[in-house]
Design a protein around this motif. Structure first.
Motif, mmCIF file in Angstrom:
data_model
loop_
_atom_site.group_PDB
_atom_site.id
_atom_site.type_symbol
_atom_site.label_atom_id
_atom_site.label_comp_id
_atom_site.label_asym_id
_atom_site.label_seq_id
_atom_site.Cartn_x
_atom_site.Cartn_y
_atom_site.Cartn_z
ATOM 1 N N LYS A 1 2.752 7.581 15.506
ATOM 2 C CA LYS A 1 2.025 6.746 16.465
ATOM 3 C C LYS A 1 1.959 5.287 16.016
ATOM 4 O O LYS A 1 1.725 4.398 16.821
ATOM 5 C CB LYS A 1 0.627 7.301 16.741
ATOM 6 N N TRP A 2 2.202 5.032 14.737
ATOM 7 C CA TRP A 2 2.258 3.653 14.258
ATOM 8 C C TRP A 2 3.552 2.961 14.704
ATOM 9 O O TRP A 2 3.637 1.740 14.680
ATOM 10 C CB TRP A 2 2.179 3.611 12.746
ATOM 11 N N ALA B 1 10.579 0.931 2.980
ATOM 12 C CA ALA B 1 9.582 1.606 2.152
ATOM 13 C C ALA B 1 8.477 0.626 1.770
ATOM 14 O O ALA B 1 7.289 0.958 1.819
ATOM 15 C CB ALA B 1 10.229 2.200 0.905
ATOM 16 N N TYR B 2 8.860 -0.589 1.433
ATOM 17 C CA TYR B 2 7.880 -1.604 1.070
ATOM 18 C C TYR B 2 6.910 -1.842 2.227
ATOM 19 O O TYR B 2 5.702 -1.879 2.048
ATOM 20 C CB TYR B 2 8.594 -2.903 0.689
ATOM 21 N N GLY B 3 7.456 -1.978 3.422
ATOM 22 C CA GLY B 3 6.622 -2.186 4.595
ATOM 23 C C GLY B 3 5.699 -1.014 4.863
ATOM 24 O O GLY B 3 4.528 -1.196 5.200
ATOM 25 N N MET B 4 6.225 0.212 4.704
ATOM 26 C CA MET B 4 5.401 1.388 4.947
ATOM 27 C C MET B 4 4.255 1.471 3.937
ATOM 28 O O MET B 4 3.139 1.835 4.287
ATOM 29 C CB MET B 4 6.244 2.663 4.884
ATOM 30 N N LEU B 5 4.530 1.097 2.702
ATOM 31 C CA LEU B 5 3.491 1.130 1.678
ATOM 32 C C LEU B 5 2.391 0.097 1.934
ATOM 33 O O LEU B 5 1.250 0.287 1.545
ATOM 34 C CB LEU B 5 4.093 0.889 0.290
ATOM 35 N N HIS B 6 2.736 -0.998 2.587
ATOM 36 C CA HIS B 6 1.781 -2.088 2.788
ATOM 37 C C HIS B 6 1.262 -2.210 4.208
ATOM 38 O O HIS B 6 0.438 -3.066 4.476
ATOM 39 C CB HIS B 6 2.417 -3.418 2.360
ATOM 40 N N TYR B 7 1.736 -1.358 5.100
ATOM 41 C CA TYR B 7 1.336 -1.428 6.493
ATOM 42 C C TYR B 7 -0.103 -0.938 6.644
ATOM 43 O O TYR B 7 -0.472 0.098 6.109
ATOM 44 C CB TYR B 7 2.265 -0.552 7.335
ATOM 45 N N ASN B 8 -0.913 -1.707 7.352
ATOM 46 C CA ASN B 8 -2.289 -1.319 7.590
ATOM 47 C C ASN B 8 -2.512 -1.301 9.100
ATOM 48 O O ASN B 8 -2.650 -2.348 9.719
ATOM 49 C CB ASN B 8 -3.249 -2.304 6.915
ATOM 50 N N GLN B 9 -2.551 -0.117 9.683
ATOM 51 C CA GLN B 9 -2.671 0.021 11.130
ATOM 52 C C GLN B 9 -3.915 -0.685 11.666
ATOM 53 O O GLN B 9 -3.884 -1.269 12.726
ATOM 54 C CB GLN B 9 -2.695 1.502 11.502
#
Length: 87
Positions: free
Chosen positions: A36-37, A72-80
């Motif tokens: 959903k993100w 991967a970097y973006g997924m680790l730092h993504y804040n919905q």
């Protein structure tokens, strides 16, 4: 405590399970996020989701048909909660 996060995290494998997208990383970690993100992936067919390529460098994943890119970097730092999108 400060944590240093390597922006050059390489992706070995991409897979989907339980309405989430996952990356197996070169360093042995498995990370995932809810589909959903990523509305393009959420609304895609299984065939479209599985039609991706991992970049030659290993740092990102591209879905040409869906015009979607994740790292991967973006997924680790993504804040919905902090992410907003104008419509």
């Amino acid at each position: 405590m400060n944590t240093v996060v390597d922006s050059n995290i390489k992706i070995n494998k991409v897979f989907f399970r339980d309405e989430k997208v996952f990356f197996d990383l070169e360093d042995g970690r498995e990370i995932g996020a809810p589909l959903k993100w990523y509305p393009k992936l959420l609304n895609a067919s299984e065939k479209e989701r599985l039609n991706f390529s991992i970049s030659p460098s290993g740092y990102g994943v591209h879905w040409k048909e869906l015009d979607e890119d994740l790292s991967a970097y973006g997924m680790l730092h993504y804040n919905q909660e902090l992410n907003t999108q104008s419509r």
